[in-house]
Design an enzyme around this catalytic site. Structure first.
Site, mmCIF file in Angstrom:
data_model
loop_
_atom_site.group_PDB
_atom_site.id
_atom_site.type_symbol
_atom_site.label_atom_id
_atom_site.label_comp_id
_atom_site.label_asym_id
_atom_site.label_seq_id
_atom_site.Cartn_x
_atom_site.Cartn_y
_atom_site.Cartn_z
ATOM 1 N N HIS A 97 -76.346 -17.375 -37.731
ATOM 2 C CA HIS A 97 -75.114 -17.279 -38.517
ATOM 3 C C HIS A 97 -75.227 -16.184 -39.582
ATOM 4 C CE1 HIS A 97 -73.755 -21.660 -37.504
ATOM 5 N NE2 HIS A 97 -73.876 -20.880 -36.446
ATOM 6 N N SER A 155 -71.418 -18.262 -32.457
ATOM 7 C CA SER A 155 -71.426 -18.409 -33.915
ATOM 8 C C SER A 155 -71.761 -17.109 -34.628
ATOM 9 C CB SER A 155 -72.423 -19.492 -34.325
ATOM 10 O OG SER A 155 -72.093 -20.729 -33.746
#
Length: 300
Positions: free
Chosen positions: A237, A192
């Site tokens: 993220h 991610s």
């Protein structure tokens, strides 16, 4: 005196300039040398021999992207390699664990996912290898789908070398953010950080090209909000997104003169920043007794 050619005789057929054993009546429209069909290429006017085509290609300046990469529509090799590595790692963990959804029990997963306390105690490979581990099939599918869509666009704009740097440093940026700002016992895994870094890169590329960025912002926003309702790492993220975006911004904004030097400096600066974050947090985890006790109490 040379013997006279008989009246009505056919002139001797010339041979290819590159293949002396091949008679031909074809000629290059540029250099007028004889050339066999294998040595001729279609040109804007007539046919040219391969030597003239190669010479012309060297004299024509190749188009480049805003980051300095040679403009190309070739295969996204680096993206394909990264997808293959992630899928391969997942398959190994499934085989070891015997489960496609509970693969985090696999030996490989346990040895390579990032746990801050173990990382700080010398298992530094986890900051990189954790980016190739995934919690189950859905986690893998979502990340690989995003990489499949976003990766080729960014790779085409940055070129293979710059793209590789952005991908790997975004991955490390996600690990650094989760490691530095996250809880002591948080287990981190997944691509991610790298994927969000490519989203940040795509945002910069589209902005540079004056294209609509609203769709990218919506996708990023939805993914960030979804972190509040899942176990995904919001810090991971955000860390990847920031590093990927800033590094790409430095690459596309670098002046043409000494472009490579500016871009290299940006990569080095990112490496130093991430290294300092890892070092500071590792020192804290290694020297603060309360944090070590918290890990022993809550994570084991």
């Amino acid at each position: 005196m040379p013997p006279e050619e008989p009246i009505g005789a056919e002139p001797e057929t010339p041979v290819c300039a590159r293949h002396s054993d091949r008679p031909t009546r074809l000629r290059c429209t540029r250099c007028d040398r004889p050339a066999c069909p294998e040595c001729l290429r279609d040109a804007s006017v007539g046919m040219q021999c391969v030597d003239c085509v190669n010479e012309g290609a060297r004299s024509v300046r190749q188009a480049r992207t805003s980051a300095g990469a040679v403009a190309s529509t070739g295969r996204p090799v680096i993206t394909q390699v990264m997808i293959a590595l992630n899928v391969l790692a997942y398959v190994v963990t499934v085989v070891q664990s015997g489960s496609p959804m509970n693969n985090s029990r696999a030996e490989l997963f346990t040895a390579t996912s990032m746990i801050p306390e173990l990382t700080a105690n010398g298992e530094w490979w986890r900051i990189l290898t954790s980016g190739f581990m995934h919690f189950g099939l859905l986690h893998l599918a979502l990340n690989m789908a995003a990489l499949f869509v976003v990766g080729p666009i960014v790779e085409q704009e940055l070129g293979k070398l710059r793209y590789s740097a952005v991908y790997l440093l975004s991955l490390l940026g996600g690990s650094a953010a989760a490691f530095y700002f996250g809880t002591v016992c948080q287990q981190l895994a997944g691509a991610s950080g790298a994927v969000f870094g490519l989203m940040g890169a795509l945002l910069i590329v589209f902005k540079r090209q004056k294209r609509d960025i609203s769709t990218i912002l919506v996708v990023v926003g939805i993914n960030l909000v979804s972190n509040l309702f899942t176990n995904a790492s919001l810090l991971g993220h955000l860390g990847g997104f920031v590093i990927g975006g800033l590094l790409t911004l430095a690459m596309v904004r670098a002046p043409q003169k000494n472009r490579n030097a500016y871009q290299t400096s940006a990569v080095v600066a990112a490496v130093v920043l991430l290294g300092v974050m890892f070092a500071l947090r590792a020192t804290e985890l290694d020297t603060t007794a309360e944090i070590v006790l918290e890990y022993a109490r809550t994570c084991r």
